[in-house]
Design a protein around this motif. Structure first.
Motif, PDB file in Angstrom:
ATOM      1  N   ASP A  34      76.133  -1.398   0.024  1.00 31.78           N
ATOM      2  CA  ASP A  34      75.757  -2.152   1.219  1.00 31.78           C
ATOM      3  C   ASP A  34      75.307  -3.547   0.804  1.00 31.78           C
ATOM      4  O   ASP A  34      74.380  -3.688   0.014  1.00 31.78           O
ATOM      5  N   GLN A  59      69.385   4.378   4.768  1.00 33.32           N
ATOM      6  CA  GLN A  59      68.203   3.561   4.538  1.00 33.32           C
ATOM      7  C   GLN A  59      67.986   3.436   3.057  1.00 33.32           C
ATOM      8  O   GLN A  59      68.155   4.395   2.319  1.00 33.32           O
ATOM      9  N   LYS A 113      68.010  -3.243   9.776  1.00 32.32           N
ATOM     10  CA  LYS A 113      67.998  -2.369   8.616  1.00 32.32           C
ATOM     11  C   LYS A 113      66.605  -1.789   8.433  1.00 32.32           C
ATOM     12  O   LYS A 113      65.608  -2.437   8.767  1.00 32.32           O
TER      13      LYS A 113
END
Lengths: 270, 169, 412
Positions: A34, A59, A113
């Protein structure tokens, strides 16, 4: 002799676990998958030590040193746009490794996020309060202290928050029983009536399914009551009828008839 | 433990023949029971619902008062925690005689599903209770049934002297 | 007659040798206003508050510790009692967190039913909020009207799952029951009348001079304070940040329905009030769309209600009662409990009060190793420390009203 029960973790354990069973793991992926998280991780790595970082359930989880907490959170808030501290608390690993694991759940609204900062501290190691950075930490740290006994320095008001001020013991530790230790079980009696009343009031009754057919004072004979102190006979299962009012009615009060039902569906047709 | 003044047998088994004055006083007391709002948790919401538009409480003569000095019945609705136990005792003491307590819901009766370190296992460990109302949360109609039961109980009591103190200890 | 006890008179409010004229008022744990067990100690200078100290914990029942001793399915009714005004939203948050942990996909019809229940709970919660806030300010008529609407919703939910207040209607893996026959017709009847009801409340309150005086410019929460204190939900949206988890991190089928997120930049009580009223309308919009989505699942014959994951979730009742292996697996799951993989998850959903988060750390056992419940009202109560100084006592009541605090959540 009773069986030996280890006291360092008194929570309920599964009574059977297959000997060769290995628990699967929730998938972890590398941070490089990511781009946004990678940028954040590099920003943290540039100034602080990161022992481990991965992405789990979308996460990122970053393990840092407890001394760097304030620094990392300041960095995240000022440069990486993680403007909200959603949650902070501790996990008790005292039985396994003698440490607490603290986690700080951060949220970035602009980047959409979520990030978790974790660190390990010893049982009596103190951490710096982050309430100067995020005001939400004020109460969260109080709760952490209350529930685990984690010491926090430079906190504006470090008192117990969920338990009473004079409570002894830290409830969420694994060594604390669910139903409370002796201090807890007599707390309200001691506080209101004093220790002398312990015998009068009696211990707490925590067996939820206890039924005693000779008990005329509690709920086991609900619906089949007998007069106070009388012996309940085995065969008499006379149900006590529901009687809303006295038989002859009360002066000026409308006699309540349970067959006089009002259909509530009537009221819905407006 | 709370000593029981509740008579489990039916109305016909009254031990005492009541005089007219008793009857009148008890009639007045039972039909204007002012309740102390003691909504602690979810049962408090059902208590509010039972006092609201659909299940009205005003038709019993019951008005919810916030002050213990002005109320007669304390409906303990919700979980009593050990931190709060001191305050419920204070408020109970501040109520003037005659006073009654309805324990509403499982948490107030016996601690309910919260078999934990912080829950008082039943309000009757701290204050004497007249009526136990099971449920989680009991429907508003159940609460109103409880109030009717309490009214019946009040009408069967002796009104002349002050209530025999319900000794908890 | 006073029974002998240890309680001494409570004179902490009065200290007789104070130099300044400060008075301490204890807004005790038993409240006339309907919000639960908040103890606020207010230091007053004449009538203005100079320091406010909220004291919570009077409803702490130890839910997090209970979770460490209960299997996941057993803990579901306990989550009901957190935000007891909209219980299914707590159930849903927990179910979603566990589903992410065990990585199952919930069938479509279950998702639609879940959305319907969630939005009905949102309406119930907002109506309750309106009723109690209006009652605190003194508008008792709105209390009775809003409770009337709420009763219709509770009838619908009661027809669905049997309980008015503490539902446990959402299970891990889906929903256990399909909606009953009159659910949609009753829901439609309710939704058709909802706009005029909301208009009634707004007509009574919006331009009401007393309401405006009590609500406008009272309890202003600037954006940075809201962000710093961890405010979420309508509190944050009324302070200028349009953050709604249903839009930003959509779960269930929220990305398929159209709705708007009301927000305001003033941050005072009145802004929060307007945000809540508008959110009720948006919920009604979502519910109309879910009714259509449900009809679509009927047309496409998608009738499954629970996810298919035999290791974690029991089979549906019909299969359970007829197939031997399903029954055996169900027995094991109910007695021993399902064992999710080792890992951690933090999932946040948009409950009517704000961001309701569940942090579950599982070590592979049937009981969670650590379950942390992130309740929005915890920090909304904390913010009172910074918010109340400068206001007057009547403002305290209106501020507590609009922050929509539920103590089941705060104390868990």
């Amino acid at each position: 002799m009773r069986a030996y029960t280890p006291k360092n973790d008194v929570q309920k354990k599964s009574y059977y676990t297959d000997r060769y069973w290995v628990a699967p793991q929730v998938a972890k992926s590398a941070v490089s998958d990511d781009a946004v998280f990678e940028a954040d991780l590099n920003a943290i790595k540039a100034k602080f030590d990161v022992s481990e970082a991965y992405i789990q359930v979308e996460q990122m989880v970053v393990y840092i040193k407890p001394e760097d907490l304030v620094g990392v959170l300041t960095l995240l808030r000022d440069e990486c746009e993680y403007t909200q501290l959603s949650e902070l608390s501790a996990i008790d690993w005292l039985a396994k490794q003698g440490q607490f694991e603290l986690f700080y759940q951060m949220l970035s609204m602009t980047k959409r996020k979520r990030l978790r900062i974790k660190c390990f501290i010893d049982e009596d190691q103190a951490i710096e309060s982050v309430s100067s950075l995020f005001r939400s930490a004020d109460w969260s740290e109080r709760e952490m202290y209350d529930m685990f006994g984690v010491k926090v320095n430079n906190h504006p008001f470090m008192k117990r928050i969920l338990m009473p001020d004079d409570w002894q013991g830290h409830p969420l530790r694994k060594t604390y029983p669910l139903q409370g230790d002796e201090f807890a079980s007599w707390y309200e009696v001691d506080r209101i009536y004093g220790k002398e009343a312990r015998d009068v009031i009696g211990p707490e009754i925590r067996e939820s399914a206890k039924v005693d057919r000779y008990d005329t004072e509690r709920f086991s004979r609900l619906g089949y009551e007998v007069p106070f102190g009388a012996e309940p006979k085995a065969a008499d299962a006379e149900k006590t009828p529901l009687a809303y009012q006295e038989e002859e009615g009360v002066f000026l009060i409308e006699k309540f008839d349970e067959n006089d039902v009002v259909e509530s569906a009537e009221f819905r047709k407006r | 433990m709370a000593q029981h003044q509740v008579n489990y047998s039916q109305d016909g088994g009254l031990p005492v023949a009541l005089t007219t004055i008793d009857k009148v006083v008890n009639w007045g007391r039972s039909n204007s029971l002012w309740a102390l709002t003691y909504g602690l948790a979810c049962c408090g919401i059902e208590m509010m619902a039972s006092g609201a538009s659909r299940y009205d409480f005003d038709r019993f003569g019951t008005i919810f008062r916030a002050s213990p000095r002005q109320s007669e019945v304390m409906i303990v609705a919700g979980t009593l925690t050990k931190k709060h136990a001191e305050f419920i005792k204070r408020l109970y003491d501040q109520m003037a005689e005659p006073r009654w307590v309805i324990s509403m819901g499982s948490c107030a009766n016996t601690g309910g599903m919260f078999n934990t370190y912080a829950t008082v296992q039943g309000v009757d460990r701290v204050i004497p209770v007249d009526l136990y109302l099971p449920g989680c949360a009991p429907r508003p109609e159940t609460l109103q049934y409880a109030v009717m039961m309490l009214q019946k109980k009040i009408r069967s009591e002796k009104a002349a002297k002050a209530q025999r103190p319900k000794r908890l200890m | 007659m006073q029974q002998p006890n240890r309680l001494r008179p409570f004179f902490e409010n009065i200290t007789f040798d104070r130099e300044d004229n400060e008075m301490i008022v204890n807004f005790g744990p038993q409240h006339p206003s309907a919000h639960g067990q908040l103890r606020l100690m207010l230091h007053l200078q004449q009538e203005q508050i100079v320091k406010a100290h909220p004291d919570v914990g009077y409803l702490h029942r130890g839910m997090e510790k209970m979770a460490e001793n209960m299997i996941y399915n057993e803990f579901m009714p306990t989550t009901d009692r957190m935000d007891y005004i909209a219980s299914s939203s707590n159930n849903y948050g927990f179910a979603l967190a566990v589903e992410k942990l065990i990585d199952v996909e919930v069938p479509r019809r279950a998702k639609v039913i879940r959305m319907m229940i969630l939005e009905i709970n949102r309406l119930m919660s907002h109506l309750f909020w309106l009723a109690t806030t209006a009652l605190d300010i003194g508008a008792m008529t709105v209390f009775l009207y809003a409770f009337r609407e709420r009763e219709y919703l509770m009838d619908i939910i009661e027809g669905y799952c049997g309980a008015r207040l503490t539902h446990a209607a959402i299970r891990i893996g889906g929903v256990p029951l399909d909606i009953q026959d009159n659910f949609i017709s009753e829901l439609k009847a309710f939704l058709d009348k909802l706009p005029e009801n909301i208009k009634d409340y707004e007509d009574l309150l919006d331009k009401n001079r007393i309401w405006l005086m009590r609500m406008e410019d009272v309890g202003v929460i600037p954006t940075d304070m809201a962000l710093s204190w961890g405010c979420t939900g309508p509190m944050l949206r009324a302070s200028g940040v349009a953050w709604d988890i249903r839009k930003e991190e959509p779960y269930e089928l929220y990305d398929e329905v159209e709705f708007e997120v009301p927000f305001s930049d003033k941050g005072d009580n009145y802004a929060r009030y307007k945000v809540y009223m508008q959110e009720m309308r948006e919920s009604a919009k979502i519910l109309y769309q879910t009714i259509d989505m449900y009809a679509e699942t009927v047309a496409n014959n998608q009738t499954e209600l629970m996810a298919h994951a035999p290791k974690f979730i029991s089979a549906p009742k019909l299969e359970l009662m007829t197939q031997n292996y399903s029954l055996m697996q169900h027995f094991v799951l109910v007695t021993q409990g399902m064992r999710p993989p080792v890992g951690e998850v933090y999932i946040a959903t948009e409950s009517p009060k704000g961001e309701l988060g569940f942090f579950i750390n599982s070590q592979g056992g049937p009981y969670p190793y650590r379950l942390k419940l992130r309740a929005p009202s915890f920090w909304h109560t904390g913010i009172l420390t910074d918010l109340l100084p400068g206001h007057y006592i009547p403002d305290v009541v209106s501020i507590i009203g609009t922050t929509n605090i539920v103590f089941g959540e705060v104390d868990r």
